[in-house]
Design an enzyme around this catalytic site. Sequence first.
Site, PDB file in Angstrom:
ATOM      1  CG  ASN A  89      30.155  62.088 -24.043  1.00  0.00           C
ATOM      2  OD1 ASN A  89      29.231  62.458 -24.743  1.00  0.00           O
ATOM      3  ND2 ASN A  89      29.990  61.444 -22.910  1.00  0.00           N
ATOM      4  NE  ARG A  90      26.299  60.315 -28.708  1.00  0.00           N
ATOM      5  CZ  ARG A  90      26.337  59.429 -27.703  1.00  0.00           C
ATOM      6  NH1 ARG A  90      26.623  59.816 -26.480  1.00  0.00           N
ATOM      7  NH2 ARG A  90      26.088  58.152 -27.954  1.00  0.00           N
ATOM      8  CG  HIS A 115      33.654  57.367 -27.310  1.00  0.00           C
ATOM      9  ND1 HIS A 115      33.629  58.277 -26.279  1.00  0.00           N
ATOM     10  CD2 HIS A 115      32.787  56.383 -26.952  1.00  0.00           C
ATOM     11  CE1 HIS A 115      32.797  57.855 -25.326  1.00  0.00           C
ATOM     12  NE2 HIS A 115      32.259  56.721 -25.720  1.00  0.00           N
ATOM     13  CG  HIS A 191      34.016  53.526 -22.656  1.00  0.00           C
ATOM     14  ND1 HIS A 191      33.068  52.556 -22.434  1.00  0.00           N
ATOM     15  CD2 HIS A 191      33.357  54.575 -23.185  1.00  0.00           C
ATOM     16  CE1 HIS A 191      31.893  52.999 -22.833  1.00  0.00           C
ATOM     17  NE2 HIS A 191      32.034  54.220 -23.287  1.00  0.00           N
ATOM     18  CE1 TYR A 193      31.590  49.429 -22.162  1.00  0.00           C
ATOM     19  CE2 TYR A 193      29.323  49.144 -21.440  1.00  0.00           C
ATOM     20  CZ  TYR A 193      30.234  49.604 -22.363  1.00  0.00           C
ATOM     21  OH  TYR A 193      29.788  50.230 -23.493  1.00  0.00           O
ATOM     22  CG  ASP A 257      24.704  57.341 -22.293  1.00  0.00           C
ATOM     23  OD1 ASP A 257      25.787  57.759 -21.815  1.00  0.00           O
ATOM     24  OD2 ASP A 257      24.584  56.992 -23.487  1.00  0.00           O
ATOM     25  CD  GLN A 294      28.200  60.406 -20.355  1.00  0.00           C
ATOM     26  OE1 GLN A 294      28.634  61.547 -20.268  1.00  0.00           O
ATOM     27  NE2 GLN A 294      27.058  60.137 -20.963  1.00  0.00           N
ATOM     28  CD  GLU A 321      32.255  56.580 -20.328  1.00  0.00           C
ATOM     29  OE1 GLU A 321      32.506  57.283 -21.327  1.00  0.00           O
ATOM     30  OE2 GLU A 321      31.172  56.006 -20.170  1.00  0.00           O
TER      31      GLU A 321
END
Length: 356
Positions: A89-90, A115, A191, A193, A257, A294, A321
């Site tokens: 993440n950030r 990431h 991560h 999907y 998100d 997340q 996540e």
Amino acid sequence: MAKLSLILCFIFITFSVLNLCNAKKKVGIYELKNGDLSINVTNYGATILSVLVPDKQGNVADVVLGFENFGDYLHDDVYFGAIAGRVANRVGGAKFTLDGKTYKLFANDGKNTLHGGHRGFSDVIWTVSEYVKDGSLPHIVLNYNSFDGEEGFPGDLNVSVTYALTDKDKLSVTMKAKALNKPTPVNLAQHTYWNLNGHNSGDILSHEIQIFASNITPVDANLIPTGKLTPVKGTPYDFLEPQTVGSRINELKSGYDINYALDEPSDKIKKVVVVHDSKSGRTMELWANKPGVQFYSGNMLKAEKGKDGAVYGPHDGLALETQGFPDSVNHPNFPSQIVTPEKPYEHFMLYRFSTS
Ligand SMILES: *[C@@H]1O[C@H](CO)[C@@H](O)[C@H](O)[C@H]1NC(C)=O
Ligand SMILES: *[C@@H]1O[C@H](CO)[C@@H](O)[C@H](O)[C@H]1NC(C)=O
């Protein structure tokens, strides 16, 4: 067969190029099988390439998004199936201060780090230290030794990820990290999907989802947490009772998100999310021992060249996540992500599949 040889060809090219950098590391595909459940993993980014699961009729389909061409994993910005780290993440402003020292990270998302930076754990070659394809406990152990200063992070860090099919309906992911000499933030995230109706079946808006969290950590315009926790009650973020992903998505700018602050205590293994797709009858439960998850509704997918000739667009897959709260290093009120030589990191996830 043509597809397989194409894949192998790409691996061969990849392998040859990467070989110039490190003669000891090879990129391969590793299959794990337990009954009708099977997955493919590559040691490039410790990435899940496919997950085959039966539907209510017993028909098996691949329920995770991935690229047709292996080479696309080398420069993708959607992180299909990968392990994100050293800090997933950030990180706001691409920097943080620890024990009075400020560490500057590689900014790869505007002014922020996403990431792990330019070449996070999703873009390195991991070493396969154990591999058992089938039998009573199919599993693979992948290791990566991150060096002091890599992408700006302090200290050497030994990391391992284990994928195991612990039963005919269960996939576990165990992520461990050990700081060898300095304290460092660590936040690893898987991560993948998911599209429970099949990776090439269109969007996930009719999937029902339940998230056991009464609060989110809201973000600013650059997707950096404000540091607050706000209740989901009365907002489109409320999934305390099962709702379809699409039921209120139009009330949001581009979709989900956001990090959910889970109600159960941080370090306990708890049920985090349940996802159900009524078309295929597939249900996936996710259990984990981290404080947040997340929920990303694949908002930024854009004509991705997927497996079997599929082309993925926005909302064709969703990511869940489990993680520490984003940008924890810059928010002392969030649960700490600092790992020390005395206190190793351990993140356990369990996916359980069923049909109804
Ligand atoms: C998984 O990998 C094996 C071995 O490389 C391959 O035969 C199989 O087709 C792969 N499965 C999927 C769904 O890609
Ligand atoms: C770190 O990883 C290396 C290589 O896998 C290994 O030789 C070493 O023993 C590990 N160190 C620790 C402290 O776990």
